[in-house]
Scaffold this active site. Sequence first.
Site, short mmCIF file in Angstrom:
data_model
loop_
_atom_site.label_atom_id
_atom_site.label_comp_id
_atom_site.label_asym_id
_atom_site.label_seq_id
_atom_site.Cartn_x
_atom_site.Cartn_y
_atom_site.Cartn_z
N ARG A 18 0.85 -1.20 0.00
CA ARG A 18 0.00 0.00 0.00
C ARG A 18 0.87 1.23 0.00
NH1 ARG A 18 -5.25 -1.06 2.54
NH2 ARG A 18 -5.43 -3.31 2.73
N LEU B 244 1.68 0.68 -4.54
CA LEU B 244 0.58 1.10 -5.42
C LEU B 244 -0.64 1.39 -4.59
CD1 LEU B 244 0.57 -1.76 -8.13
CD2 LEU B 244 1.69 0.46 -8.30
N LEU C 258 -4.08 0.84 -4.67
CA LEU C 258 -5.03 0.05 -5.46
C LEU C 258 -6.47 0.56 -5.37
CD1 LEU C 258 -3.62 -3.54 -4.90
CD2 LEU C 258 -3.47 -2.14 -6.96
N LYS C 259 -6.67 1.63 -4.64
CA LYS C 259 -8.01 2.23 -4.63
C LYS C 259 -8.22 3.03 -5.92
CE LYS C 259 -9.36 0.33 -0.94
NZ LYS C 259 -9.90 -1.00 -1.19
N HIS D 186 -8.31 -16.18 11.49
CA HIS D 186 -6.86 -16.29 11.66
C HIS D 186 -6.51 -17.74 11.93
CE1 HIS D 186 -7.37 -11.91 12.38
NE2 HIS D 186 -6.31 -11.90 11.59
N ASP D 187 -5.23 -17.98 12.05
CA ASP D 187 -4.71 -19.34 12.22
C ASP D 187 -5.57 -20.20 13.14
OD1 ASP D 187 -2.07 -21.24 12.31
OD2 ASP D 187 -2.94 -20.99 14.31
N ILE D 188 -5.88 -19.68 14.31
CA ILE D 188 -6.58 -20.49 15.31
C ILE D 188 -7.96 -20.96 14.81
CG2 ILE D 188 -7.65 -18.56 16.58
CD1 ILE D 188 -6.84 -20.07 19.19
N ASN D 189 -8.60 -20.11 14.01
CA ASN D 189 -9.91 -20.48 13.47
C ASN D 189 -9.77 -21.58 12.42
OD1 ASN D 189 -9.95 -17.07 13.49
ND2 ASN D 189 -11.34 -18.18 14.84
N TYR D 190 -8.75 -21.45 11.58
CA TYR D 190 -8.54 -22.46 10.54
C TYR D 190 -8.16 -23.80 11.17
CZ TYR D 190 -7.90 -17.90 8.27
OH TYR D 190 -8.04 -16.60 7.87
N ASP E 120 -1.25 -21.19 9.54
CA ASP E 120 -0.64 -20.09 8.78
C ASP E 120 0.57 -20.56 7.97
OD1 ASP E 120 -2.36 -18.14 9.58
OD2 ASP E 120 -0.95 -17.02 10.82
C1 LIG Z 1 -2.39 -15.01 13.42
C2 LIG Z 1 -1.96 -14.47 12.08
C3 LIG Z 1 -1.90 -13.01 12.01
C4 LIG Z 1 -0.71 -12.47 12.74
C5 LIG Z 1 -0.31 -11.18 12.11
C6 LIG Z 1 0.31 -10.24 13.12
C7 LIG Z 1 1.78 -10.53 13.17
C8 LIG Z 1 -0.06 -8.81 12.75
C9 LIG Z 1 -1.62 -8.59 12.68
C10 LIG Z 1 -1.86 -7.13 13.04
C11 LIG Z 1 -0.44 -6.53 13.10
C12 LIG Z 1 -0.27 -5.27 13.92
C13 LIG Z 1 -1.19 -4.14 13.38
O1 LIG Z 1 -1.09 -4.02 11.96
C14 LIG Z 1 -0.90 -2.80 14.07
C15 LIG Z 1 0.59 -2.43 14.06
C16 LIG Z 1 1.04 -1.95 12.69
C17 LIG Z 1 2.52 -1.53 12.69
O2 LIG Z 1 2.90 -1.15 11.38
C18 LIG Z 1 3.38 -2.72 13.18
C19 LIG Z 1 2.96 -3.15 14.55
C20 LIG Z 1 1.47 -3.55 14.62
C21 LIG Z 1 1.15 -3.73 16.11
C22 LIG Z 1 1.24 -4.85 13.85
C23 LIG Z 1 2.14 -5.99 14.37
C24 LIG Z 1 1.89 -7.32 13.63
O3 LIG Z 1 2.30 -7.24 12.31
C25 LIG Z 1 0.40 -7.70 13.68
C26 LIG Z 1 0.05 -8.01 15.13
C27 LIG Z 1 -2.85 -15.00 10.97
O4 LIG Z 1 -3.60 -15.89 11.15
S1 LIG Z 1 -2.63 -14.33 9.41
C28 LIG Z 1 -3.84 -15.15 8.40
C29 LIG Z 1 -4.94 -14.25 8.14
N1 LIG Z 1 -5.87 -14.78 7.18
C30 LIG Z 1 -5.65 -14.76 5.88
O5 LIG Z 1 -4.64 -14.28 5.39
C31 LIG Z 1 -6.73 -15.40 5.05
C32 LIG Z 1 -7.09 -14.61 3.80
N2 LIG Z 1 -7.34 -13.25 4.11
C33 LIG Z 1 -8.41 -12.80 4.76
O6 LIG Z 1 -9.30 -13.54 5.18
C34 LIG Z 1 -8.47 -11.30 5.00
O7 LIG Z 1 -7.52 -10.69 4.17
C35 LIG Z 1 -8.22 -10.91 6.45
C36 LIG Z 1 -6.88 -11.42 6.95
C37 LIG Z 1 -9.33 -11.43 7.33
C38 LIG Z 1 -8.15 -9.38 6.54
O8 LIG Z 1 -9.38 -8.87 6.09
P1 LIG Z 1 -9.53 -7.37 5.62
O9 LIG Z 1 -10.96 -7.01 5.72
O10 LIG Z 1 -8.57 -6.50 6.35
O11 LIG Z 1 -9.00 -7.38 4.11
P2 LIG Z 1 -9.59 -8.10 2.83
O12 LIG Z 1 -11.06 -8.33 2.92
O13 LIG Z 1 -8.74 -9.27 2.46
O14 LIG Z 1 -9.37 -6.99 1.71
C39 LIG Z 1 -8.18 -6.35 1.50
C40 LIG Z 1 -8.48 -4.89 1.29
O15 LIG Z 1 -7.28 -4.19 1.17
C41 LIG Z 1 -7.28 -3.45 -0.05
N3 LIG Z 1 -5.91 -3.35 -0.50
C42 LIG Z 1 -5.03 -4.35 -0.66
N4 LIG Z 1 -3.87 -3.87 -1.11
C43 LIG Z 1 -4.04 -2.55 -1.28
C44 LIG Z 1 -3.20 -1.50 -1.77
N5 LIG Z 1 -1.96 -1.73 -2.19
N6 LIG Z 1 -3.70 -0.25 -1.81
C45 LIG Z 1 -4.97 0.01 -1.38
N7 LIG Z 1 -5.81 -0.94 -0.91
C46 LIG Z 1 -5.34 -2.20 -0.88
C47 LIG Z 1 -8.14 -4.27 -0.96
O16 LIG Z 1 -8.56 -3.54 -2.06
C48 LIG Z 1 -9.25 -4.66 -0.01
O17 LIG Z 1 -10.09 -3.53 0.13
P3 LIG Z 1 -11.68 -3.67 0.30
O18 LIG Z 1 -11.89 -4.17 1.70
O19 LIG Z 1 -12.18 -2.28 0.08
O20 LIG Z 1 -12.14 -4.65 -0.73
#
Ligand SMILES: C[C@H](CCC[C@@H](C)[C@H]1CC[C@H]2[C@@H]3[C@H](O)C[C@@H]4C[C@H](O)CC[C@]4(C)[C@H]3C[C@H](O)[C@]12C)C(=O)SCCNC(=O)CCNC(=O)[C@H](O)C(C)(C)COP(=O)(O)OP(=O)(O)OC[C@H]1O[C@@H](n2cnc3c(N)ncnc32)[C@H](O)[C@@H]1OP(=O)(O)O
Length: 382
Positions: free
Chosen positions: A36, A55, A57-58, A122-126, A152
């Site tokens: 992003r 990029l 992507l919006k 997230h992982d725990i749900n899967y 994951d």
């Molecule tokens: C247990 C693990 C997860 C552990 C991860 C942790 C390590 C991190 C999680 C949160 C992080 C913290 C947080 O970010 C706050 C801080 C940020 C700071 O920078 C760093 C410190 C932080 C404390 C940070 C620290 C850590 O990094 C964290 C704690 C897992 O289980 S991971 C597995 C998750 N599941 C999946 O991957 C399955 C498939 N995906 C999904 O189901 C969904 O993507 C998900 C994960 C549920 C998220 O859903 P969400 O509604 O957020 O997104 P999506 O519906 O997928 O849509 C994506 C939207 O994003 C737009 N987009 C994408 N790229 C761009 C771009 N380049 N530009 C603009 N927009 C973009 C895309 O168009 C979508 O938009 P729409 O919603 O409008 O369609």
Amino acid sequence: MALTGLRVIELAGLAPAPFCGMILADFGARVIRVDRTKVSMTVDTQARGKQSVALNLKSPKAVAVLKRLCVQSDVVLEPYRKGVMEKMGLGPEDLLKENPRLIYARLTGYGQSGSYAKAAGHDINYLALSGLLSMLGRSSEKPYAPLNLVADFAGGGLMCAFGIVLALLERSRSGQGQIIDASMVEGAAYVGSFMWKSRTLGLWNRPRGENMLDSGAPFYDTYRTSDGKYMAVGAIEPQFYQQLILGLGLDDADLPSQMSVSDWPQLRQTFTQVFATKTQAEWGRIFDGTDACVTPVLSLDEVLSHPHNQARGSFFKDSQGEISPRPAPVLSRSPAEACRTRDPFIGEHTRTVLKEYGFEQAQIEQLLSDGIIECNEAKARL
Ligand SMILES: C[C@H](CCC[C@@H](C)[C@H]1CC[C@H]2[C@@H]3[C@H](O)C[C@@H]4C[C@H](O)CC[C@]4(C)[C@H]3C[C@H](O)[C@]12C)C(=O)SCCNC(=O)CCNC(=O)[C@H](O)C(C)(C)COP(=O)(O)OP(=O)(O)OC[C@H]1O[C@@H](n2cnc3c(N)ncnc32)[C@H](O)[C@@H]1OP(=O)(O)O
């Protein structure tokens, strides 16, 4: 390296897709992560060897840029909720129409179909839905997820990388790409096939935490040492169990039989008491070189200096001094070479990559001034 020449576009995700991308990069692929714009730092801690293009992507113009990148690449790896890519006009049908050789990998929790397909998780749900979580945990305790390793990373990132490699292999015969529907529920369950296939052996007949391999057996558990560290014991086979008893200084004649389940609590108590009498290093000296299947439980910082790991170079320090595991497995002719330099800044390679994918300088400057892309080479040089 095995994947040299392969071009991968990775849409930035949370944990599993970044791991998948890192595996491909470690084995030689050129992995371009699409980030992003307007974010100061990435949450991708597995960015080793990748490049970053930023990029927004919006904007439809950014979507058009991404489409150009994807159709000129070998692999697209997307980690979004079902339907997100289609909404942008970047679904597999759109992209495969333009590049029939493209491998389109979709790494999600629940897969592309079914009633949970669009649900967050997230992982725990899967892991829960895979059936495996019900088996994990100590006796009389609630189910316990072993970090986010199983769904994951093993069932998700790694399984997806495996799917990509399979699809590439098949493409070398057919000339065609395909779509990979990598569900972490299914990937985790598949990793756990042994649990289903070994049920006839009676390995899992007892409640959680009371079976041989789920910490029920005293000879398959961890024990605290006198210095507050731990030893791991995996002495299953009778001949190895004998070595354990010997190392602990116990007499088999004083102990119940190894497989007498009703005696396991008492045996565990005995082992606990004995292990608590010496330090981890002392136990190491006793058990190293034996077949007792007893090893120290090392911390992430200790692994580098363990003589066995040292001898094999199993872990390395990168240019930032960070310890990492060496990519596995080791291929004899074309082993992976983990990049040792720092991870990319967001947008560090936007300009380079766009040029390489055929964008004119003037086009790039226009995209930049329109806020469609971000270029951060200046920051990268600081
Ligand atoms: C247990 C693990 C997860 C552990 C991860 C942790 C390590 C991190 C999680 C949160 C992080 C913290 C947080 O970010 C706050 C801080 C940020 C700071 O920078 C760093 C410190 C932080 C404390 C940070 C620290 C850590 O990094 C964290 C704690 C897992 O289980 S991971 C597995 C998750 N599941 C999946 O991957 C399955 C498939 N995906 C999904 O189901 C969904 O993507 C998900 C994960 C549920 C998220 O859903 P969400 O509604 O957020 O997104 P999506 O519906 O997928 O849509 C994506 C939207 O994003 C737009 N987009 C994408 N790229 C761009 C771009 N380049 N530009 C603009 N927009 C973009 C895309 O168009 C979508 O938009 P729409 O919603 O409008 O369609």
